[in-house]
Motif scaffolding. Structure first.
Motif, PDB file in Angstrom:
ATOM      1  N   ARG A 141       0.850  -1.201   0.000  1.00  0.00           N
ATOM      2  CA  ARG A 141       0.000   0.000   0.000  1.00  0.00           C
ATOM      3  C   ARG A 141       0.877   1.240   0.000  1.00  0.00           C
ATOM      4  N   THR A 142       0.415   2.290  -0.672  1.00  0.00           N
ATOM      5  CA  THR A 142       1.230   3.488  -0.828  1.00  0.00           C
ATOM      6  C   THR A 142       0.532   4.737  -0.316  1.00  0.00           C
ATOM      7  N   LEU A 143       1.337   5.727  -0.014  1.00  0.00           N
ATOM      8  CA  LEU A 143       0.859   7.047   0.416  1.00  0.00           C
ATOM      9  C   LEU A 143       1.767   8.076  -0.223  1.00  0.00           C
ATOM     10  N   TYR A 144       1.170   9.131  -0.778  1.00  0.00           N
ATOM     11  CA  TYR A 144       1.947  10.177  -1.427  1.00  0.00           C
ATOM     12  C   TYR A 144       1.605  11.536  -0.844  1.00  0.00           C
ATOM     13  N   GLU A 145       2.581  12.413  -0.867  1.00  0.00           N
ATOM     14  CA  GLU A 145       2.296  13.810  -0.616  1.00  0.00           C
ATOM     15  C   GLU A 145       1.479  14.309  -1.808  1.00  0.00           C
ATOM     16  N   ASP A 146       0.438  15.055  -1.533  1.00  0.00           N
ATOM     17  CA  ASP A 146      -0.505  15.424  -2.593  1.00  0.00           C
ATOM     18  C   ASP A 146       0.164  16.122  -3.778  1.00  0.00           C
ATOM     19  N   SER A 147       1.120  16.976  -3.502  1.00  0.00           N
ATOM     20  CA  SER A 147       1.727  17.766  -4.582  1.00  0.00           C
ATOM     21  C   SER A 147       2.603  16.922  -5.505  1.00  0.00           C
ATOM     22  N   MET A 148       2.936  15.714  -5.074  1.00  0.00           N
ATOM     23  CA  MET A 148       3.809  14.854  -5.872  1.00  0.00           C
ATOM     24  C   MET A 148       3.059  13.694  -6.513  1.00  0.00           C
ATOM     25  N   LYS A 149       1.814  13.531  -6.110  1.00  0.00           N
ATOM     26  CA  LYS A 149       1.024  12.443  -6.677  1.00  0.00           C
ATOM     27  C   LYS A 149       0.875  12.642  -8.174  1.00  0.00           C
ATOM     28  N   GLY A 150       1.087  11.585  -8.948  1.00  0.00           N
ATOM     29  CA  GLY A 150       1.005  11.682 -10.398  1.00  0.00           C
ATOM     30  C   GLY A 150       2.333  11.936 -11.077  1.00  0.00           C
ATOM     31  N   ARG A 151       3.285  12.534 -10.355  1.00  0.00           N
ATOM     32  CA  ARG A 151       4.618  12.739 -10.922  1.00  0.00           C
ATOM     33  C   ARG A 151       5.619  11.741 -10.376  1.00  0.00           C
ATOM     34  N   PHE A 152       5.453  11.358  -9.114  1.00  0.00           N
ATOM     35  CA  PHE A 152       6.383  10.435  -8.451  1.00  0.00           C
ATOM     36  C   PHE A 152       5.694   9.094  -8.220  1.00  0.00           C
ATOM     37  N   THR A 153       6.462   8.014  -8.337  1.00  0.00           N
ATOM     38  CA  THR A 153       5.944   6.679  -8.067  1.00  0.00           C
ATOM     39  C   THR A 153       6.911   5.933  -7.166  1.00  0.00           C
ATOM     40  N   ILE A 154       6.408   5.464  -6.043  1.00  0.00           N
ATOM     41  CA  ILE A 154       7.216   4.659  -5.129  1.00  0.00           C
ATOM     42  C   ILE A 154       6.926   3.187  -5.381  1.00  0.00           C
ATOM     43  N   SER A 155       7.967   2.379  -5.319  1.00  0.00           N
ATOM     44  CA  SER A 155       7.791   0.939  -5.499  1.00  0.00           C
ATOM     45  C   SER A 155       8.896   0.216  -4.751  1.00  0.00           C
ATOM     46  N   ARG A 156       8.721  -1.097  -4.584  1.00  0.00           N
ATOM     47  CA  ARG A 156       9.773  -1.878  -3.937  1.00  0.00           C
ATOM     48  C   ARG A 156       9.885  -3.227  -4.608  1.00  0.00           C
ATOM     49  N   ASP A 157      11.082  -3.774  -4.551  1.00  0.00           N
ATOM     50  CA  ASP A 157      11.361  -5.122  -5.033  1.00  0.00           C
ATOM     51  C   ASP A 157      11.764  -5.925  -3.807  1.00  0.00           C
ATOM     52  N   THR A 158      10.839  -6.746  -3.320  1.00  0.00           N
ATOM     53  CA  THR A 158      11.112  -7.467  -2.078  1.00  0.00           C
ATOM     54  C   THR A 158      12.208  -8.511  -2.253  1.00  0.00           C
TER      55      THR A 158
END
Length: 124
Positions: free
Chosen positions: A57-74
């Motif tokens: 599950r992810t959470l973004y700062e509103d001003s960065m949503k749509g420009r930044f993408t967080i992901s992980r490779d477990t």
């Protein structure tokens, strides 16, 4: 109990893209939530994005949503931040951080473990 090492920072022009990586090691119980925070020059540290390591599950700062993408490779124990359409105001030191709690949070002081940071500079 958790070690974090960021990489991928650098100089990019306005409108460009950059992908940050964070190699994570240590006890998984202390890194249920991992995130990216940044500190612009002369400003306080601020939240960028966070992700639950297991659930995704992810959470973004509103001003960065749509420009930044967080992901992980477990499998690789690596956290990523894909940054697109970069602006000069995105210039900052970007930190990878971790906490044991599973609740996603925007508050920097809630993160217990920090990397040393990687510099991102966006030229106008």
């Amino acid at each position: 109990q958790v070690q974090l090492v960021e990489s991928g920072g650098g100089l990019v022009q306005t409108g460009g893209s950059l992908t940050l990586s964070c190699a994570i090691s240590g006890d998984i119980d202390y890194r249920n939530t991992v995130g990216w925070l940044r500190q612009p020059p002369g400003k306080e540290r601020e939240f960028v994005a966070a992700i639950n390591w297991k659930a995704g599950r992810t959470l973004y700062e509103d001003s960065m949503k749509g420009r930044f993408t967080i992901s992980r490779d477990t499998a690789k124990n690596t956290l990523y931040l894909q940054m697109n359409t970069l602006k000069p105001e995105d210039t900052a030191i970007y930190y990878c951080a971790a906490r044991g709690g599973v609740v996603l949070t925007r508050i920097p002081k809630n993160y217990n473990y920090w990397g040393s940071g990687t510099q991102v500079t966006v030229s106008s």
